[in-house]
Write a protein that holds these residues in place. Structure first.
Motif, mmCIF file in Angstrom:
data_model
loop_
_atom_site.group_PDB
_atom_site.id
_atom_site.type_symbol
_atom_site.label_atom_id
_atom_site.label_comp_id
_atom_site.label_asym_id
_atom_site.label_seq_id
_atom_site.Cartn_x
_atom_site.Cartn_y
_atom_site.Cartn_z
ATOM 1 N N CYS A 23 0.816 -1.220 0.000
ATOM 2 C CA CYS A 23 0.000 0.000 0.000
ATOM 3 C C CYS A 23 0.845 1.263 0.000
ATOM 4 O O CYS A 23 0.300 2.375 0.126
ATOM 5 N N GLY A 24 2.161 1.131 -0.097
ATOM 6 C CA GLY A 24 3.019 2.307 -0.170
ATOM 7 C C GLY A 24 3.150 3.055 1.137
ATOM 8 O O GLY A 24 3.539 4.230 1.137
ATOM 9 N N VAL A 25 2.852 2.395 2.272
ATOM 10 C CA VAL A 25 2.990 3.065 3.566
ATOM 11 C C VAL A 25 4.458 3.169 3.953
ATOM 12 O O VAL A 25 4.911 4.193 4.471
ATOM 13 N N LEU A 26 5.216 2.117 3.700
ATOM 14 C CA LEU A 26 6.645 2.098 3.992
ATOM 15 C C LEU A 26 7.416 1.664 2.751
ATOM 16 O O LEU A 26 6.897 0.917 1.918
ATOM 17 N N ILE A 27 8.641 2.131 2.663
ATOM 18 C CA ILE A 27 9.567 1.708 1.614
ATOM 19 C C ILE A 27 10.714 0.972 2.279
ATOM 20 O O ILE A 27 11.266 1.429 3.284
ATOM 21 N N LEU A 28 11.075 -0.167 1.744
ATOM 22 C CA LEU A 28 12.182 -0.955 2.270
ATOM 23 C C LEU A 28 13.257 -1.051 1.199
ATOM 24 O O LEU A 28 13.068 -1.683 0.159
ATOM 25 N N GLU A 29 14.375 -0.379 1.440
ATOM 26 C CA GLU A 29 15.522 -0.425 0.530
ATOM 27 C C GLU A 29 16.759 -0.701 1.372
ATOM 28 O O GLU A 29 17.324 0.222 1.963
ATOM 29 N N PRO A 30 17.172 -1.964 1.479
ATOM 30 C CA PRO A 30 18.312 -2.310 2.334
ATOM 31 C C PRO A 30 19.524 -1.437 2.041
ATOM 32 O O PRO A 30 19.900 -1.224 0.883
ATOM 33 N N SER A 31 20.107 -0.925 3.115
ATOM 34 C CA SER A 31 21.247 -0.031 2.998
ATOM 35 C C SER A 31 22.409 -0.584 3.804
ATOM 36 O O SER A 31 22.209 -1.140 4.883
ATOM 37 N N PRO A 32 23.632 -0.445 3.315
ATOM 38 C CA PRO A 32 24.784 -0.915 4.090
ATOM 39 C C PRO A 32 25.111 -0.015 5.276
ATOM 40 O O PRO A 32 25.939 -0.373 6.109
ATOM 41 N N HIS A 33 24.474 1.150 5.344
ATOM 42 C CA HIS A 33 24.853 2.133 6.365
ATOM 43 C C HIS A 33 23.741 2.417 7.367
ATOM 44 O O HIS A 33 24.015 2.597 8.550
ATOM 45 N N HIS A 34 22.503 2.498 6.910
ATOM 46 C CA HIS A 34 21.435 2.964 7.781
ATOM 47 C C HIS A 34 20.295 1.959 7.875
ATOM 48 O O HIS A 34 19.904 1.351 6.883
ATOM 49 N N ALA A 40 16.656 6.014 7.696
ATOM 50 C CA ALA A 40 17.104 7.332 7.270
ATOM 51 C C ALA A 40 16.008 7.904 6.392
ATOM 52 O O ALA A 40 15.097 7.189 5.976
ATOM 53 N N PRO A 41 16.048 9.212 6.098
ATOM 54 C CA PRO A 41 14.975 9.808 5.288
ATOM 55 C C PRO A 41 14.789 9.172 3.927
ATOM 56 O O PRO A 41 13.705 9.232 3.359
ATOM 57 N N SER A 42 15.835 8.543 3.380
ATOM 58 C CA SER A 42 15.690 8.016 2.019
ATOM 59 C C SER A 42 16.387 6.681 1.813
ATOM 60 O O SER A 42 16.734 6.332 0.690
ATOM 61 N N GLU A 43 16.638 5.930 2.866
ATOM 62 C CA GLU A 43 17.198 4.595 2.704
ATOM 63 C C GLU A 43 16.879 3.767 3.932
ATOM 64 O O GLU A 43 16.512 4.269 4.980
ATOM 65 N N GLY A 44 17.026 2.455 3.776
ATOM 66 C CA GLY A 44 16.656 1.559 4.858
ATOM 67 C C GLY A 44 15.154 1.342 4.862
ATOM 68 O O GLY A 44 14.534 1.083 3.832
ATOM 69 N N LEU A 45 14.554 1.434 6.040
ATOM 70 C CA LEU A 45 13.105 1.310 6.204
ATOM 71 C C LEU A 45 12.575 2.697 6.540
ATOM 72 O O LEU A 45 12.894 3.248 7.595
ATOM 73 N N TYR A 46 11.775 3.278 5.652
ATOM 74 C CA TYR A 46 11.358 4.665 5.874
ATOM 75 C C TYR A 46 10.007 4.927 5.244
ATOM 76 O O TYR A 46 9.515 4.172 4.398
ATOM 77 N N LEU A 47 9.396 6.026 5.664
ATOM 78 C CA LEU A 47 8.127 6.468 5.100
ATOM 79 C C LEU A 47 8.391 7.308 3.859
ATOM 80 O O LEU A 47 9.287 8.174 3.879
ATOM 81 N N PRO A 48 7.637 7.104 2.793
ATOM 82 C CA PRO A 48 7.723 8.045 1.672
ATOM 83 C C PRO A 48 7.378 9.450 2.165
ATOM 84 O O PRO A 48 6.572 9.620 3.084
ATOM 85 N N LYS A 49 7.990 10.434 1.556
ATOM 86 C CA LYS A 49 7.749 11.810 2.009
ATOM 87 C C LYS A 49 6.276 12.184 1.919
ATOM 88 O O LYS A 49 5.744 12.890 2.778
ATOM 89 N N ALA A 50 5.610 11.711 0.869
ATOM 90 C CA ALA A 50 4.188 12.036 0.740
ATOM 91 C C ALA A 50 3.385 11.424 1.884
ATOM 92 O O ALA A 50 2.515 12.077 2.466
ATOM 93 N N MET A 51 3.686 10.168 2.240
ATOM 94 C CA MET A 51 2.965 9.520 3.336
ATOM 95 C C MET A 51 3.277 10.198 4.663
ATOM 96 O O MET A 51 2.391 10.383 5.515
ATOM 97 N N ARG A 52 4.522 10.587 4.852
ATOM 98 C CA ARG A 52 4.873 11.301 6.084
ATOM 99 C C ARG A 52 4.116 12.630 6.169
ATOM 100 O O ARG A 52 3.674 13.047 7.237
ATOM 101 N N ARG A 53 3.951 13.268 5.023
ATOM 102 C CA ARG A 53 3.182 14.514 5.008
ATOM 103 C C ARG A 53 1.724 14.249 5.350
ATOM 104 O O ARG A 53 1.116 14.986 6.132
ATOM 105 N N HIS A 54 1.156 13.179 4.776
ATOM 106 C CA HIS A 54 -0.240 12.853 5.082
ATOM 107 C C HIS A 54 -0.428 12.576 6.574
ATOM 108 O O HIS A 54 -1.409 13.023 7.174
#
Length: 696
Positions: free
Chosen positions: A165-176, A179-193
């Motif tokens: 449903c696009g609530v969370l984005i999962l993009e495995p990162s070697p560092h985080h 974070a705002p744009s990597e790892g397990l995070y909310l899309p900016k639009a969803m965070r705004r909602h």
């Protein structure tokens, strides 16, 4: 001990879970470093093992000292058995999101953890610190929630609601971990909602689906798209009625052809409401590929429950393309993830893009239909102009719709905007064209030459002043005879100013065709593949407009392939030659440098003409007809009709009528080209800007 703040209590809850879980031993040092902030106790000296500042000071697991230290920390965190709910909009909206997206209790806990980690700096630092030990996002989440890692992994799979449903984005990162744009995070639009105040799940859902795209044009305005448009409308309507998944309509066409307007009209024709997804991030920033895809998924999830709806994703290249990048905002999306999303989409989706260039065939074959949105033909444009002028109450003469349709290749939306501007400004046709010219210019389009009557180079063309070994009048008569074949090509070569483009417009006028004029610079692109696309688009536009395609400076597009240094230069010539052979309408190329063309080019042209400078008889005739005077002396060699045009304009500017001065200027024009100067015995007169002041 003072009552901890809500943020401290929430952080303490996650610390306690991590400490008491199966992985607590491996991350004990990280717990030590962070637990003081949550427990709000006096921090020990740096050389105390309880400080956690030096892992070498921590007693070895299994020893009595380790057990004592572990018990002390566990006692300090024992009061954080639960995480209190916050009072802000984020915390309240988790409940609304659970209802809107059918989230389970564990989904809600994961969402709360991500939200809190993005707002509590210490919690985010702790999560990232233990991620360096675990290097596994589901295990990280499970440790902080105190649950089984397998359950978390199951709730974070692509098909589960949080990601589907696009609530969370999962993009495995070697560092985080977060974070705002990597790892397990909310899309900016969803965070705004989730940051806005919502009284219930319905208001949150309304914000998620975005703006409704209402049609501003009639279905008849897109009649030129043919039966494919009707088939698409019926398919969309049936998909919703029968609850079919994976129904997608891809609209392809150059900018300005009205793809978005057609999408709205298409949805309305199918009886559906259309909502635009993934248009922008907060503060109007450009969303990344993952952000746009997540926004589309969120919108589809809500629209599925809403019913009778479809989603629109404009500029679809950002999501569907797989073989090029767009800087920092271009991220990697699994092809399998994307294609599976296409197959399982529960809501019909309309995609709009400018070109298919870098889209994967595996993605394209999952489209239910692909419709090329072309520039409306002449008849369609005339209908559009009639309709928009009536709608905007702009009163012009009865011939205006046909006149505007011939002059401009404007799509319905551009025509409607120009008519509206004319109404608001209180002007007529000139005002309308002024407004339209700006819009068409930014779309890379200009006014169509209406069969040489637009005041361009073809105006006043005199075939008697053209020096050519072939009988041009007989050629025009042959090509314009009733029933004559029209799938021919013509190459006109010769020095500058000999009337090559003017003759092409004159010929188009004899054929009753408008002229689509392109220069080589209009078709050459700095991007690999761009020139080929522009060439194909020019031929396609000529077919749509039923116009003669006129290409000036054609040697730049048809140069010798043997001299090419790069493969794309060869493919550019190949593209041009291929379309020349297949084009069903007249096309004319002009060139000043035919020797630079590829050796295969001449045989590809059906007809070839060579224009030369004027001979003595034609030069004298040009002096009489164009300058309205008798030649006062011998004319220089090498004159062209273009030279006479320059002198004529110059005479008008300075108000000169004397034949001697006109002749002097003709000699100057020939000299500027490297030709002969004034003959012996001929004295040029004084320059035109000489002083007229008399000396007493």
């Amino acid at each position: 001990m003072p009552v901890p703040s809500i943020a401290r209590a929430q952080f303490g809850f996650y610390l306690r879970n991590a400490l008491l879980g199966d992985t607590g031993g491996s991350i004990f040092g990280d717990v030590l470093r962070f637990h003081y902030w949550a427990a709000k106790v006096r921090k020990p000296p740096r050389d105390d093992p309880a400080s956690g500042d030096d892992d070498s000071l921590i007693p070895a697991p299994g020893t009595d000292d380790y057990a004592k230290l572990h018990a002390v920390v566990a006692a300090r965190l024992d009061r954080f058995r639960t995480a209190p709910a916050g009072a802000d909009a984020f915390e309240r909206n988790v409940v609304h999101a659970a209802e809107a997206f059918a989230l389970l209790p564990l989904d809600m806990q994961i969402l709360q953890l991500v939200l809190r980690s993005q707002r509590i700096n210490e919690l985010r630092q702790f999560a990232n610190a233990i991620y360096q030990q675990m290097e596994d996002i589901p295990r990280n989440v499970a440790a902080m929630l105190g649950v089984d890692p397998g359950e978390v992994e199951y709730r974070l799979r692509p098909a589960a609601p949080l990601r589907n449903c696009g609530v969370l984005i999962l993009e495995p990162s070697p560092h985080h971990f977060m974070a705002p744009s990597e790892g397990l995070y909310l899309p900016k639009a969803m965070r705004r909602h989730l940051s806005h105040e919502h009284v219930d799940a319905a208001t949150l859902a309304t914000e998620v689906i975005g703006r409704e795209c209402r049609p501003v044009l009639d279905w008849a305005d897109f009649r030129h798209l043919g039966e494919a448009a009707e088939v698409a409308a019926r398919a969309l309507a049936a998909a919703v009625k029968q609850k079919e998944s994976g129904v997608h309509i891809l609209l392809v066409g150059p900018p300005g052809t009205g793809k978005t307007e057609f999408a709205a009209a298409l949805a309305a024709r199918a009886g559906l409401r259309l909502y635009a997804a993934g248009e922008m991030e907060e503060h109007g920033a450009e969303p990344s590929r993952a952000e746009r895809l997540a926004a589309l998924r969120s919108s589809q999830a809500v629209l599925q429950s809403l019913g009778n709806s479809a989603a629109l994703l404009d500029e679809a290249e950002d999501v569907l393309e797989s073989a090029r990048s767009y800087g920092t905002n271009r991220d990697t999306i699994s092809k399998a993830f994307l294609n599976r999303g296409l197959e399982t989409a529960a809501v019909p989706t309309i995609w709009a893009c400018n070109a298919l260039g870098w889209m994967d065939p595996a993605t394209l074959r999952r489209m239910t239909m692909v419709i090329e949105v072309k520039v409306p033909d002449l008849a369609a444009r005339q209908r559009i102009w009639t309709r928009v002028l009536q709608r905007e109450a702009v009163v012009l003469d009865p011939a205006a719709p046909e006149r505007l349709a011939r002059r401009w290749t404007a799509p319905a939306a551009a025509a409607a905007s120009a008519a509206r501007a004319a109404r608001l400004a209180g002007g007529g046709e000139p005002t309308l064209e002024t407004a339209l010219a700006g819009v068409m210019a930014v779309l890379g389009q200009s006014k169509v030459d209406d069969a040489g009557t637009d005041g361009g180079e073809g105006e006043g063309f005199d075939i008697a002043l053209t020096s050519c070994a072939d009988d041009l009048e007989a050629l025009c008569t042959t090509l314009a005879r009733p029933g004559a074949p029209c799938g021919w090509s013509l190459c006109v070569s010769g020095p500058p100013g000999t009337g090559k483009s003017g003759f092409a417009r004159y010929l188009a006028q004899r054929l009753g065709l408008p002229v689509l004029h392109k220069r080589a610079s209009d078709l050459l692109s700095m991007w690999v593949g761009g020139s080929e696309q522009a060439i194909a688009a020019a031929f396609a536009e000529a077919r749509t407009l039923k116009a003669m395609l006129l290409i000036d400076e054609a040697e730049a597009l048809l140069f010798d392939r043997g001299a090419a240094e790069r493969s794309f230069e060869v493919s550019q010539v190949n593209e041009m030659l291929t379309w020349m052979e297949r084009h069903p309408l007249p096309m004319v190329c002009t060139t000043n440098l035919p020797d630079r063309m590829d050796r295969a080019v001449p045989r590809r042209f059906t007809l070839k003409l060579r224009f030369e400078a004027l001979d003595a008889a034609r030069a004298e005739l040009a002096f009489r007809r164009l300058l309205a005077a008798e030649p006062p002396g011998a004319l220089p060699e090498g004159l062209t009709p273009g030279d006479f045009s320059v002198v004529k304009k110059k005479a008008v500017i300075f108000g000169v009528q004397e034949p001697e001065r006109l002749l002097d200027w003709l000699y100057e024009e020939v000299a500027a080209k490297g030709g002969n100067r004034a003959p012996i015995g001929y004295r040029p007169i004084a320059p035109v800007l000489r002083s007229t002041t008399r000396v007493a």
